[in-house]
Each structure stands twice: as C-alpha cells, then as structure tokens.
Write an enzyme that holds these catalytic residues in place. Structure first.
Site, short mmCIF file in Angstrom:
data_model
loop_
_atom_site.label_atom_id
_atom_site.label_comp_id
_atom_site.label_asym_id
_atom_site.label_seq_id
_atom_site.Cartn_x
_atom_site.Cartn_y
_atom_site.Cartn_z
CG ASP A 1 -1.80 1.17 1.35
OD1 ASP A 1 -2.45 1.52 0.34
OD2 ASP A 1 -1.87 1.77 2.45
CG ASP B 1 -1.89 7.46 0.26
OD1 ASP B 1 -0.85 7.97 -0.19
OD2 ASP B 1 -2.96 7.43 -0.36
#
Length: 222
Positions: A7, A9
């Site tokens: 991922d 953020d």
C-alpha cells in the site's frame, strides 16, 4: 514468482497523498479553501471508518484536473512532488522496497489513490508496477470523474492483483510467496489473501487484528 505488495499512503509515506493533493490544490487557488477542506476532511473520515463511497470521492477529487487541463495538472504535480512528497520520503521505506527488489521479488504498489497522483510517487520509489485507481478520461485527456475498470479499493485490490497476474498468464497458485504491507483496515481482503500480511504503521483496528492473528507489525516512521 515472489510478490512484494505495498500500500502507499501511511504505509510507504507518512501521509495520505490523495488528501495532501487536495490541500495542495487549495494553495494553487484551484479550490475554495473552506469548502474544499470541509468536504475533504469528511471523505477522509469516511475512508478511515471504512465507509467511503469511492466513486463519489473520485468525482469530487478529480474535478479540478478537468477544469485546468493535463498540461497544467502535470506541472502542478511536479511542484507537489518537490514541495510535499519529496520531503516525506523516508530512508527506511525506500530501503524496504529496495530490499525486496534486491531479493528478486516482483514489487508492486497497490493503492486506492488514483494513478495521476501516485504514478510519480511510485517512480520515486523505483517501482514501475503500479495498481491504482484508473481514471476515465475524455478525448482531450481530461478526467471525466468516472473510474475505468475495477477500483483498487478494499476487495477491488484483490481483483486488480488477480487481473495483473492473469495478464501475465499467472494466478495465485503460481505465486511462490506473497507479502503485503498495509496500514489500513480497508486492506483486510488483500492482507488475508497473501502468504505474509504485514500490518505496517497500522491503524488501531488493524493493529488489533494483527495481534489477534499473530501477524507481523512493522513501524516505519517511529
């Protein structure tokens, strides 16, 4: 094949690039500060709560791109990289990505943020394979506010990784080992799919699940 999935953020960078881009657009004068911040904050709280309507959010977030056109948007994003993203890159996150690359793993960034915002950030990490929300565009290259294909959000991340594998004549059975690093409860479907889920800078709910299931917890930004 060995997969290392990340991922973006609050996992590889200590901020939400989508939210930060929205605030940056205010500094450009592309949006009214009070109106935008109120709406942006509301969407962000929905994301953290796991209740975000991704289609509604994309319509909201890409509206200024269509108003200002691809050339001005790209120029603004270069400033965004220099002023916001560049200072947020952390050596320990860069080193983690490079560790997997050096080990021969296929590295992918799998994010629910759109490809306009995240493609240059992936390049900054030296990652060429990006799964992000693909924006529907008109003939002039302006976003329409729609999403092209399956949004890489929640269960959609699993579907998009499967599409990526299928395009290469592969499926999960051909993946020798898979690791996924994420901070968010929204990513639980993909965390449950891989061989090695790693709760990375996790939110409270994901941290609790990781403790319950014995998943590794990694804090990159302490």
């Amino acid at each position: 094949m060995r997969l290392a999935l990340f991922d973006l953020d609050h996992t590889l960078i200590p901020l939400d690039s989508d939210y930060a881009w929205g605030q940056f657009s205010v500094t450009l004068g592309w949006r009214d500060a009070e109106t935008h911040t109120r709406a942006n904050d509301a969407f962000y709280e929905q994301y953290k709560a796991g209740t975000l309507d991704i289609h509604e959010y994309i319509r909201f977030s890409v509206a200024p791109l269509a108003e200002h056109g691809p050339q001005r948007a790209d120029a603004a994003h270069r400033r965004f990289m220099d002023e916001v993203i560049g200072p947020a890159l952390r050596p320990q996150a860069l080193d983690l990505v490079r560790h997997h690359q050096a080990a021969g793993d296929q590295v992918l960034i799998v994010t629910a943020t759109n490809e306009f915002i995240t493609r240059p950030i992936a390049h900054a990490f030296g990652v060429s394979e990006l799964i992000a929300i693909d924006l529907e565009r008109d003939a002039a290259g302006n976003p329409t506010g729609g999403i092209r294909g399956v949004p890489s959000f929640r269960e959609g991340k699993v579907a998009r990784v499967e599409q990526w594998l299928s395009a290469r004549g592969l499926d999960w059975s051909r993946v020798e080992h898979s690791t996924f690093y994420s901070d968010s409860i929204n990513d639980l479907p993909l965390l449950e799919k891989v061989h090695e889920p790693v709760a990375t800078n996790p939110d409270d709910r994901l941290r609790a699940i990781a403790a319950e299931r014995g998943w590794r917890v990694l804090n990159l930004f302490d």
